[in-house]
Design a protein around this motif. Structure first.
Motif, PDB file in Angstrom:
ATOM      1  N   ALA A  27       0.874  -1.167   0.000  1.00 56.64           N
ATOM      2  CA  ALA A  27       0.000   0.000   0.000  1.00 56.64           C
ATOM      3  C   ALA A  27       0.913   1.219   0.000  1.00 56.64           C
ATOM      4  O   ALA A  27       1.910   1.259   0.723  1.00 56.64           O
ATOM      5  CB  ALA A  27      -0.918   0.007   1.217  1.00 56.64           C
ATOM      6  N   ILE A  28       0.581   2.185  -0.811  1.00 53.43           N
ATOM      7  CA  ILE A  28       1.423   3.371  -0.964  1.00 53.43           C
ATOM      8  C   ILE A  28       0.707   4.584  -0.386  1.00 53.43           C
ATOM      9  O   ILE A  28      -0.461   4.824  -0.684  1.00 53.43           O
ATOM     10  CB  ILE A  28       1.742   3.604  -2.456  1.00 53.43           C
ATOM     11  N   THR A  29       1.425   5.333   0.450  1.00 54.46           N
ATOM     12  CA  THR A  29       0.924   6.602   0.969  1.00 54.46           C
ATOM     13  C   THR A  29       1.928   7.691   0.597  1.00 54.46           C
ATOM     14  O   THR A  29       2.982   7.396   0.046  1.00 54.46           O
ATOM     15  CB  THR A  29       0.758   6.566   2.500  1.00 54.46           C
ATOM     16  N   GLU A  30       1.604   8.903   0.893  1.00 54.98           N
ATOM     17  CA  GLU A  30       2.533  10.003   0.602  1.00 54.98           C
ATOM     18  C   GLU A  30       3.832   9.869   1.385  1.00 54.98           C
ATOM     19  O   GLU A  30       4.887  10.268   0.913  1.00 54.98           O
ATOM     20  CB  GLU A  30       1.885  11.353   0.909  1.00 54.98           C
ATOM     21  N   GLN A  31       3.776   9.285   2.573  1.00 56.69           N
ATOM     22  CA  GLN A  31       4.934   9.197   3.440  1.00 56.69           C
ATOM     23  C   GLN A  31       5.706   7.891   3.325  1.00 56.69           C
ATOM     24  O   GLN A  31       6.901   7.868   3.602  1.00 56.69           O
ATOM     25  CB  GLN A  31       4.533   9.371   4.916  1.00 56.69           C
ATOM     26  N   ALA A  32       5.039   6.785   2.953  1.00 58.25           N
ATOM     27  CA  ALA A  32       5.694   5.483   3.067  1.00 58.25           C
ATOM     28  C   ALA A  32       5.096   4.439   2.137  1.00 58.25           C
ATOM     29  O   ALA A  32       4.023   4.626   1.568  1.00 58.25           O
ATOM     30  CB  ALA A  32       5.593   4.992   4.505  1.00 58.25           C
ATOM     31  N   ILE A  33       5.820   3.324   2.044  1.00 57.66           N
ATOM     32  CA  ILE A  33       5.339   2.114   1.382  1.00 57.66           C
ATOM     33  C   ILE A  33       5.157   1.074   2.489  1.00 57.66           C
ATOM     34  O   ILE A  33       6.047   0.869   3.307  1.00 57.66           O
ATOM     35  CB  ILE A  33       6.366   1.580   0.354  1.00 57.66           C
ATOM     36  N   HIS A  34       4.001   0.440   2.516  1.00 58.70           N
ATOM     37  CA  HIS A  34       3.686  -0.568   3.520  1.00 58.70           C
ATOM     38  C   HIS A  34       3.639  -1.919   2.825  1.00 58.70           C
ATOM     39  O   HIS A  34       3.051  -2.046   1.743  1.00 58.70           O
ATOM     40  CB  HIS A  34       2.336  -0.265   4.172  1.00 58.70           C
ATOM     41  N   VAL A  35       4.248  -2.926   3.426  1.00 55.87           N
ATOM     42  CA  VAL A  35       4.339  -4.267   2.843  1.00 55.87           C
ATOM     43  C   VAL A  35       3.783  -5.264   3.853  1.00 55.87           C
ATOM     44  O   VAL A  35       4.130  -5.213   5.028  1.00 55.87           O
ATOM     45  CB  VAL A  35       5.814  -4.624   2.515  1.00 55.87           C
ATOM     46  N   ARG A  36       2.931  -6.182   3.368  1.00 57.13           N
ATOM     47  CA  ARG A  36       2.397  -7.202   4.266  1.00 57.13           C
ATOM     48  C   ARG A  36       2.260  -8.539   3.541  1.00 57.13           C
ATOM     49  O   ARG A  36       2.241  -8.614   2.312  1.00 57.13           O
ATOM     50  CB  ARG A  36       1.042  -6.792   4.829  1.00 57.13           C
ATOM     51  N   SER A  38      -0.129 -11.343   2.541  1.00 61.23           N
ATOM     52  CA  SER A  38      -1.580 -11.423   2.351  1.00 61.23           C
ATOM     53  C   SER A  38      -2.215 -12.577   3.117  1.00 61.23           C
ATOM     54  O   SER A  38      -3.416 -12.554   3.367  1.00 61.23           O
ATOM     55  CB  SER A  38      -1.927 -11.537   0.871  1.00 61.23           C
ATOM     56  N   LYS A  39      -1.428 -13.582   3.488  1.00 65.04           N
ATOM     57  CA  LYS A  39      -1.971 -14.700   4.259  1.00 65.04           C
ATOM     58  C   LYS A  39      -2.238 -14.315   5.717  1.00 65.04           C
ATOM     59  O   LYS A  39      -2.964 -15.002   6.413  1.00 65.04           O
ATOM     60  CB  LYS A  39      -1.014 -15.887   4.205  1.00 65.04           C
ATOM     61  N   ASP A  40      -1.628 -13.236   6.176  1.00 64.29           N
ATOM     62  CA  ASP A  40      -1.799 -12.792   7.563  1.00 64.29           C
ATOM     63  C   ASP A  40      -1.925 -11.264   7.604  1.00 64.29           C
ATOM     64  O   ASP A  40      -1.037 -10.575   8.094  1.00 64.29           O
ATOM     65  CB  ASP A  40      -0.619 -13.248   8.422  1.00 64.29           C
ATOM     66  N   PRO A  41      -3.027 -10.718   7.084  1.00 58.72           N
ATOM     67  CA  PRO A  41      -3.176  -9.263   7.019  1.00 58.72           C
ATOM     68  C   PRO A  41      -3.333  -8.581   8.374  1.00 58.72           C
ATOM     69  O   PRO A  41      -3.244  -7.360   8.462  1.00 58.72           O
ATOM     70  CB  PRO A  41      -4.416  -9.061   6.147  1.00 58.72           C
ATOM     71  N   THR A  42      -3.532  -9.350   9.446  1.00 51.46           N
ATOM     72  CA  THR A  42      -3.643  -8.739  10.772  1.00 51.46           C
ATOM     73  C   THR A  42      -2.276  -8.470  11.387  1.00 51.46           C
ATOM     74  O   THR A  42      -2.170  -7.705  12.340  1.00 51.46           O
ATOM     75  CB  THR A  42      -4.459  -9.628  11.731  1.00 51.46           C
ATOM     76  N   HIS A  43      -1.248  -9.111  10.846  1.00 49.62           N
ATOM     77  CA  HIS A  43       0.113  -8.875  11.331  1.00 49.62           C
ATOM     78  C   HIS A  43       0.560  -7.485  10.881  1.00 49.62           C
ATOM     79  O   HIS A  43       0.298  -7.092   9.755  1.00 49.62           O
ATOM     80  CB  HIS A  43       1.047  -9.946  10.757  1.00 49.62           C
ATOM     81  N   PRO A  44       1.226  -6.720  11.756  1.00 50.23           N
ATOM     82  CA  PRO A  44       1.659  -5.371  11.365  1.00 50.23           C
ATOM     83  C   PRO A  44       2.550  -5.408  10.117  1.00 50.23           C
ATOM     84  O   PRO A  44       3.425  -6.262   9.998  1.00 50.23           O
ATOM     85  CB  PRO A  44       2.460  -4.883  12.570  1.00 50.23           C
ATOM     86  N   PRO A  45       2.316  -4.495   9.181  1.00 54.03           N
ATOM     87  CA  PRO A  45       3.122  -4.482   7.962  1.00 54.03           C
ATOM     88  C   PRO A  45       4.518  -3.924   8.203  1.00 54.03           C
ATOM     89  O   PRO A  45       4.770  -3.230   9.180  1.00 54.03           O
ATOM     90  CB  PRO A  45       2.342  -3.561   7.028  1.00 54.03           C
ATOM     91  N   PHE A  46       5.409  -4.273   7.300  1.00 53.02           N
ATOM     92  CA  PHE A  46       6.741  -3.671   7.235  1.00 53.02           C
ATOM     93  C   PHE A  46       6.544  -2.338   6.528  1.00 53.02           C
ATOM     94  O   PHE A  46       5.885  -2.268   5.495  1.00 53.02           O
ATOM     95  CB  PHE A  46       7.664  -4.590   6.421  1.00 53.02           C
ATOM     96  N   THR A  47       7.076  -1.271   7.078  1.00 52.88           N
ATOM     97  CA  THR A  47       6.909   0.055   6.500  1.00 52.88           C
ATOM     98  C   THR A  47       8.266   0.674   6.224  1.00 52.88           C
ATOM     99  O   THR A  47       9.168   0.602   7.055  1.00 52.88           O
ATOM    100  CB  THR A  47       6.101   0.964   7.457  1.00 52.88           C
ATOM    101  N   ILE A  48       8.397   1.258   5.036  1.00 50.43           N
ATOM    102  CA  ILE A  48       9.652   1.883   4.630  1.00 50.43           C
ATOM    103  C   ILE A  48       9.338   3.231   3.969  1.00 50.43           C
ATOM    104  O   ILE A  48       8.284   3.378   3.338  1.00 50.43           O
ATOM    105  CB  ILE A  48      10.444   0.945   3.681  1.00 50.43           C
ATOM    106  N   SER A  49      10.242   4.173   4.126  1.00 46.93           N
ATOM    107  CA  SER A  49      10.017   5.492   3.524  1.00 46.93           C
ATOM    108  C   SER A  49      10.003   5.375   2.004  1.00 46.93           C
ATOM    109  O   SER A  49      10.580   4.456   1.420  1.00 46.93           O
ATOM    110  CB  SER A  49      11.115   6.471   3.945  1.00 46.93           C
ATOM    111  N   ARG A  50       9.359   6.315   1.351  1.00 42.93           N
ATOM    112  CA  ARG A  50       9.334   6.317  -0.113  1.00 42.93           C
ATOM    113  C   ARG A  50      10.744   6.444  -0.672  1.00 42.93           C
ATOM    114  O   ARG A  50      11.063   5.839  -1.693  1.00 42.93           O
ATOM    115  CB  ARG A  50       8.433   7.434  -0.618  1.00 42.93           C
ATOM    116  N   GLN A  51      11.605   7.194  -0.001  1.00 43.76           N
ATOM    117  CA  GLN A  51      12.985   7.365  -0.453  1.00 43.76           C
ATOM    118  C   GLN A  51      13.775   6.059  -0.317  1.00 43.76           C
ATOM    119  O   GLN A  51      14.711   5.821  -1.066  1.00 43.76           O
ATOM    120  CB  GLN A  51      13.697   8.471   0.334  1.00 43.76           C
ATOM    121  N   GLY A  52      13.426   5.244   0.633  1.00 48.02           N
ATOM    122  CA  GLY A  52      14.132   3.990   0.854  1.00 48.02           C
ATOM    123  C   GLY A  52      13.613   2.827   0.027  1.00 48.02           C
ATOM    124  O   GLY A  52      14.238   1.764  -0.012  1.00 48.02           O
TER     125      GLY A  52
END
Length: 63
Positions: A27-36, A38-52
């Motif tokens: 999922a892409i937001t203005e601040q970050a990219i979130h990665v999860r 799909s088999k466990d969408p309740t687990h907190p996603p890995f989040t990284i800055s757009r620059q990273g």
């Protein structure tokens, strides 16, 4: 899931397997990219800055 990622528009990576057993969603937001997983969408996603994001993907592909 953290409140900061509730309501995001998730989509499956084009690199995910067609069998449905190896799916990565992002999922892409203005601040970050979130990665999860799909088999466990309740687990907190890995989040990284757009620059990273690009350096992260280059690293992941190489390893």
């Amino acid at each position: 899931m953290s409140s900061g990622t509730t309501g995001l528009a998730w989509f499956k990576s084009s690199y995910s397997g067609s069998e449905g057993d190896s799916c990565v969603e992002i999922a892409i937001t203005e601040q970050a990219i979130h990665v999860r997983d799909s088999k466990d969408p309740t687990h907190p996603p890995f989040t990284i800055s757009r620059q990273g994001w690009s350096p992260f993907v280059r690293f992941a592909i190489q390893h």
